[in-house]
Design a protein around this motif. Structure first.
Motif, PDB file in Angstrom:
ATOM      1  N   ARG A  24       0.828  -1.207   0.000  1.00  0.00           N
ATOM      2  CA  ARG A  24       0.000   0.000   0.000  1.00  0.00           C
ATOM      3  C   ARG A  24       0.862   1.257   0.000  1.00  0.00           C
ATOM      4  O   ARG A  24       0.551   2.231  -0.686  1.00  0.00           O
ATOM      5  CB  ARG A  24      -0.928   0.008   1.214  1.00  0.00           C
ATOM      6  CG  ARG A  24      -0.213  -0.254   2.533  1.00  0.00           C
ATOM      7  CD  ARG A  24      -1.145  -0.338   3.708  1.00  0.00           C
ATOM      8  NE  ARG A  24      -1.580   0.982   4.118  1.00  0.00           N
ATOM      9  CZ  ARG A  24      -2.636   1.207   4.892  1.00  0.00           C
ATOM     10  NH1 ARG A  24      -3.365   0.201   5.304  1.00  0.00           N
ATOM     11  NH2 ARG A  24      -2.962   2.425   5.236  1.00  0.00           N
ATOM     12  N   ALA A  25       1.957   1.237   0.769  1.00  0.00           N
ATOM     13  CA  ALA A  25       2.874   2.380   0.807  1.00  0.00           C
ATOM     14  C   ALA A  25       3.708   2.439  -0.468  1.00  0.00           C
ATOM     15  O   ALA A  25       3.966   3.525  -1.011  1.00  0.00           O
ATOM     16  CB  ALA A  25       3.775   2.293   2.029  1.00  0.00           C
ATOM     17  N   TRP A  26       4.146   1.297  -0.955  1.00  0.00           N
ATOM     18  CA  TRP A  26       4.969   1.239  -2.153  1.00  0.00           C
ATOM     19  C   TRP A  26       4.212   1.792  -3.367  1.00  0.00           C
ATOM     20  O   TRP A  26       4.790   2.496  -4.204  1.00  0.00           O
ATOM     21  CB  TRP A  26       5.412  -0.187  -2.407  1.00  0.00           C
ATOM     22  CG  TRP A  26       6.272  -0.393  -3.616  1.00  0.00           C
ATOM     23  CD1 TRP A  26       6.017  -1.207  -4.684  1.00  0.00           C
ATOM     24  CD2 TRP A  26       7.544   0.227  -3.893  1.00  0.00           C
ATOM     25  NE1 TRP A  26       7.026  -1.143  -5.599  1.00  0.00           N
ATOM     26  CE2 TRP A  26       7.982  -0.277  -5.141  1.00  0.00           C
ATOM     27  CE3 TRP A  26       8.332   1.137  -3.210  1.00  0.00           C
ATOM     28  CZ2 TRP A  26       9.184   0.121  -5.724  1.00  0.00           C
ATOM     29  CZ3 TRP A  26       9.535   1.537  -3.784  1.00  0.00           C
ATOM     30  CH2 TRP A  26       9.947   1.028  -5.030  1.00  0.00           C
ATOM     31  N   CYS A  30       5.601   4.898  -5.649  1.00  0.00           N
ATOM     32  CA  CYS A  30       5.846   4.750  -7.086  1.00  0.00           C
ATOM     33  C   CYS A  30       5.011   5.721  -7.917  1.00  0.00           C
ATOM     34  O   CYS A  30       5.487   6.290  -8.910  1.00  0.00           O
ATOM     35  CB  CYS A  30       5.577   3.309  -7.522  1.00  0.00           C
ATOM     36  SG  CYS A  30       6.782   2.129  -6.908  1.00  0.00           S
ATOM     37  N   GLN A  31       3.763   5.922  -7.520  1.00  0.00           N
ATOM     38  CA  GLN A  31       2.904   6.851  -8.256  1.00  0.00           C
ATOM     39  C   GLN A  31       3.459   8.271  -8.203  1.00  0.00           C
ATOM     40  O   GLN A  31       3.468   8.987  -9.208  1.00  0.00           O
ATOM     41  CB  GLN A  31       1.487   6.815  -7.694  1.00  0.00           C
ATOM     42  CG  GLN A  31       0.716   5.554  -8.046  1.00  0.00           C
ATOM     43  CD  GLN A  31      -0.667   5.504  -7.413  1.00  0.00           C
ATOM     44  OE1 GLN A  31      -0.959   6.210  -6.436  1.00  0.00           O
ATOM     45  NE2 GLN A  31      -1.535   4.670  -7.955  1.00  0.00           N
ATOM     46  N   GLU A  32       3.939   8.686  -7.032  1.00  0.00           N
ATOM     47  CA  GLU A  32       4.501  10.032  -6.895  1.00  0.00           C
ATOM     48  C   GLU A  32       5.814  10.148  -7.660  1.00  0.00           C
ATOM     49  O   GLU A  32       6.072  11.151  -8.330  1.00  0.00           O
ATOM     50  CB  GLU A  32       4.711  10.357  -5.417  1.00  0.00           C
ATOM     51  CG  GLU A  32       5.215  11.749  -5.144  1.00  0.00           C
ATOM     52  CD  GLU A  32       4.216  12.844  -5.445  1.00  0.00           C
ATOM     53  OE1 GLU A  32       4.598  14.027  -5.377  1.00  0.00           O
ATOM     54  OE2 GLU A  32       3.042  12.518  -5.763  1.00  0.00           O
ATOM     55  N   THR A  33       6.642   9.119  -7.572  1.00  0.00           N
ATOM     56  CA  THR A  33       7.922   9.139  -8.277  1.00  0.00           C
ATOM     57  C   THR A  33       7.715   9.164  -9.787  1.00  0.00           C
ATOM     58  O   THR A  33       8.398   9.900 -10.508  1.00  0.00           O
ATOM     59  CB  THR A  33       8.769   7.919  -7.875  1.00  0.00           C
ATOM     60  OG1 THR A  33       8.917   7.901  -6.444  1.00  0.00           O
ATOM     61  CG2 THR A  33      10.148   7.969  -8.511  1.00  0.00           C
ATOM     62  N   ASP A  34       6.755   8.368 -10.277  1.00  0.00           N
ATOM     63  CA  ASP A  34       6.442   8.356 -11.712  1.00  0.00           C
ATOM     64  C   ASP A  34       5.987   9.724 -12.204  1.00  0.00           C
ATOM     65  O   ASP A  34       6.342  10.152 -13.318  1.00  0.00           O
ATOM     66  CB  ASP A  34       5.345   7.330 -12.005  1.00  0.00           C
ATOM     67  CG  ASP A  34       5.847   5.894 -11.951  1.00  0.00           C
ATOM     68  OD1 ASP A  34       7.067   5.689 -12.108  1.00  0.00           O
ATOM     69  OD2 ASP A  34       5.021   4.987 -11.753  1.00  0.00           O
ATOM     70  N   ILE A  76       8.312  -0.328   6.362  1.00  0.00           N
ATOM     71  CA  ILE A  76       7.707   0.929   5.919  1.00  0.00           C
ATOM     72  C   ILE A  76       6.228   0.660   5.687  1.00  0.00           C
ATOM     73  O   ILE A  76       5.846  -0.055   4.766  1.00  0.00           O
ATOM     74  CB  ILE A  76       8.389   1.450   4.648  1.00  0.00           C
ATOM     75  CG1 ILE A  76       9.873   1.709   4.938  1.00  0.00           C
ATOM     76  CG2 ILE A  76       7.705   2.710   4.136  1.00  0.00           C
ATOM     77  CD1 ILE A  76      10.688   2.038   3.708  1.00  0.00           C
ATOM     78  N   CYS A  77       5.402   1.243   6.545  1.00  0.00           N
ATOM     79  CA  CYS A  77       3.967   0.929   6.545  1.00  0.00           C
ATOM     80  C   CYS A  77       3.107   1.989   5.867  1.00  0.00           C
ATOM     81  O   CYS A  77       2.013   1.692   5.388  1.00  0.00           O
ATOM     82  CB  CYS A  77       3.483   0.759   7.984  1.00  0.00           C
ATOM     83  SG  CYS A  77       4.321  -0.547   8.908  1.00  0.00           S
ATOM     84  N   GLU A 194      12.206  -5.462   0.373  1.00  0.00           N
ATOM     85  CA  GLU A 194      11.218  -6.452  -0.070  1.00  0.00           C
ATOM     86  C   GLU A 194       9.842  -5.806  -0.028  1.00  0.00           C
ATOM     87  O   GLU A 194       9.483  -5.138   0.945  1.00  0.00           O
ATOM     88  CB  GLU A 194      11.261  -7.665   0.851  1.00  0.00           C
ATOM     89  CG  GLU A 194      10.185  -8.701   0.597  1.00  0.00           C
ATOM     90  CD  GLU A 194      10.220  -9.808   1.628  1.00  0.00           C
ATOM     91  OE1 GLU A 194       9.167 -10.062   2.267  1.00  0.00           O
ATOM     92  OE2 GLU A 194      11.293 -10.403   1.817  1.00  0.00           O
ATOM     93  N   ILE A 195       9.058  -5.990  -1.079  1.00  0.00           N
ATOM     94  CA  ILE A 195       7.692  -5.456  -1.116  1.00  0.00           C
ATOM     95  C   ILE A 195       6.744  -6.538  -0.616  1.00  0.00           C
ATOM     96  O   ILE A 195       6.731  -7.658  -1.122  1.00  0.00           O
ATOM     97  CB  ILE A 195       7.290  -5.021  -2.535  1.00  0.00           C
ATOM     98  CG1 ILE A 195       8.358  -4.110  -3.136  1.00  0.00           C
ATOM     99  CG2 ILE A 195       5.939  -4.327  -2.510  1.00  0.00           C
ATOM    100  CD1 ILE A 195       8.669  -2.879  -2.321  1.00  0.00           C
ATOM    101  N   SER A 196       5.953  -6.201   0.400  1.00  0.00           N
ATOM    102  CA  SER A 196       5.042  -7.168   1.010  1.00  0.00           C
ATOM    103  C   SER A 196       3.605  -6.770   0.728  1.00  0.00           C
ATOM    104  O   SER A 196       3.231  -5.600   0.883  1.00  0.00           O
ATOM    105  CB  SER A 196       5.262  -7.236   2.528  1.00  0.00           C
ATOM    106  OG  SER A 196       4.260  -8.004   3.156  1.00  0.00           O
ATOM    107  N   ASP A 197       2.785  -7.755   0.324  1.00  0.00           N
ATOM    108  CA  ASP A 197       1.369  -7.472   0.067  1.00  0.00           C
ATOM    109  C   ASP A 197       0.486  -7.854   1.247  1.00  0.00           C
ATOM    110  O   ASP A 197      -0.728  -7.998   1.121  1.00  0.00           O
ATOM    111  CB  ASP A 197       0.887  -8.203  -1.194  1.00  0.00           C
ATOM    112  CG  ASP A 197       1.058  -9.719  -1.096  1.00  0.00           C
ATOM    113  OD1 ASP A 197       1.549 -10.197  -0.058  1.00  0.00           O
ATOM    114  OD2 ASP A 197       0.712 -10.418  -2.065  1.00  0.00           O
ATOM    115  N   SER A 198       1.093  -8.016   2.415  1.00  0.00           N
ATOM    116  CA  SER A 198       0.329  -8.378   3.608  1.00  0.00           C
ATOM    117  C   SER A 198      -0.648  -7.271   3.965  1.00  0.00           C
ATOM    118  O   SER A 198      -0.306  -6.090   4.004  1.00  0.00           O
ATOM    119  CB  SER A 198       1.271  -8.634   4.789  1.00  0.00           C
ATOM    120  OG  SER A 198       0.538  -8.815   5.979  1.00  0.00           O
ATOM    121  N   HIS A 199      -1.893  -7.656   4.224  1.00  0.00           N
ATOM    122  CA  HIS A 199      -2.925  -6.685   4.610  1.00  0.00           C
ATOM    123  C   HIS A 199      -3.232  -6.776   6.102  1.00  0.00           C
ATOM    124  O   HIS A 199      -4.149  -6.119   6.586  1.00  0.00           O
ATOM    125  CB  HIS A 199      -4.209  -6.935   3.807  1.00  0.00           C
ATOM    126  CG  HIS A 199      -4.042  -6.729   2.331  1.00  0.00           C
ATOM    127  ND1 HIS A 199      -3.880  -5.479   1.763  1.00  0.00           N
ATOM    128  CD2 HIS A 199      -3.984  -7.618   1.308  1.00  0.00           C
ATOM    129  CE1 HIS A 199      -3.755  -5.606   0.454  1.00  0.00           C
ATOM    130  NE2 HIS A 199      -3.813  -6.884   0.152  1.00  0.00           N
TER     131      HIS A 199
END
Length: 316
Positions: A24-26, A30-34, A76-77, A194-199
């Motif tokens: 969710r944070a990633w 990425c959207q802001e960086t793009d 990073i949450c 590492e990108i985690s998709d844990s909710h």
């Protein structure tokens, strides 16, 4: 910048914490960086403010110092994105235009996230290097203006002796999150996050004192203790400290972790007598006349209420 960057140390890498970014944070990062990097004219650097949770290797309380080697993971949450109207970005820098209101806006933005998720901390900004492919490293400006100043600030204000820098480099699919941390004026390469998709990240759960049950329990404690209550305070990372006088007139300091009552309280007995400096702990001005003598006691919610009921009898 080459792999031989003089500011970096990769030795003993197995001892360093891994970095995880929740999906969710990633996505927000990425959207802001793009937005700034994929411009038709010039790719610009941009910045973001990650809110992190620290996972220690062993139990740590709010009274304990924390260094990089004490951590097994940095998560990073959430992230605060600076308002775009303040941006003054270029191909090789990410700063902000001068405005009297910008500091308060940034403070309010980070504080809003912290109020919603009290376990999270801000340990340093992140930014992008759109000119870098695959991997990247901090520049001397990054070190001088961000990494080391936040190391000093975190050490002084939080007793957390590190700062964190996430720097993005391009890859075929988007971005690589390259992670670096400073500890006592040494910058360490932590590798890619590492990108985690844990909710179900427990760091995003409300601490006990924010729940209805916790609020009722605290109110009953205040009633039980009466004028024996010395202080009840909230601390960074969603810890709570509760200090009160016992039936022997010693002071009891209870440190409630964010996951209380699942995780037990740490109970510390404080005496007026001056003892060995090996047991002295800085508890702030409110506890300056007390010294730490015992840290091995623990208590859970039920036995704490029972102990307080018994200890109150001599004061009725």
């Amino acid at each position: 910048m080459q792999k031989t960057n003089k500011f970096l140390n990769t030795s003993g890498k197995t001892m360093l914490p891994k970095v995880t970014i929740l999906a969710r944070a990633w996505k927000k990062i990425c959207q802001e960086t793009d937005f700034w990097a994929n411009r038709s004219d010039t790719a610009l650097e941009s910045t973001f403010y990650p809110m992190v949770a620290l996972q220690p290797k062993i139990g740590r309380t709010l009274c304990d110092s924390c260094r990089l080697e004490d951590l097994s993971q940095i998560v990073i949450c959430e992230v605060f994105l600076p308002p775009r109207q303040f941006a003054s970005y270029s191909q090789y820098s990410a700063s902000f235009r001068h405005d009297a209101s910008i500091n308060s806006i940034f403070h309010e933005g980070v504080s809003k996230i912290n109020k919603r998720y009290p376990q999270l901390l801000f340990l340093g900004p992140g930014h992008s290097h759109p000119f870098a492919i695959g991997y990247t490293y901090p520049s001397s400006t990054d070190l001088r203006c961000h990494i080391l100043p936040y190391l000093n600030k975190n050490s002084a204000l939080l007793d957390i002796h590190l700062s964190l820098a996430i720097i993005l480099a391009r890859n075929d699919e988007g971005w690589n999150p390259c992670c670096f941390a400073a500890d006592e004026n040494q910058v360490w390469d932590l590798g890619k996050a590492e990108i985690s998709d844990s909710h179900k990240c427990h760091y995003l759960k409300q601490p006990y004192y924010k729940t209805v049950r916790g609020q009722d329990w605290e109110q009953s404690l205040r009633s039980e203790l009466g004028d024996r209550l010395i202080e009840l305070e909230r601390w960074p990372g969603a810890w709570t400290s509760l200090a009160f006088y016992s039936k022997t007139c010693d002071a009891i300091l209870l440190l409630l972790p964010p996951s209380f009552p699942i995780q037990p309280i740490v109970a510390r007995v404080l005496h007026n007598a001056v003892i060995s400096s090996n047991f002295v702990i800085n508890l702030g001005t409110s506890f300056s006349k007390y010294k730490l003598t015992k840290i091995e006691e623990t208590a859970n919610e039920r036995c704490l209420r029972k102990d307080l009921t018994h200890s109150r009898q001599p004061f009725v």
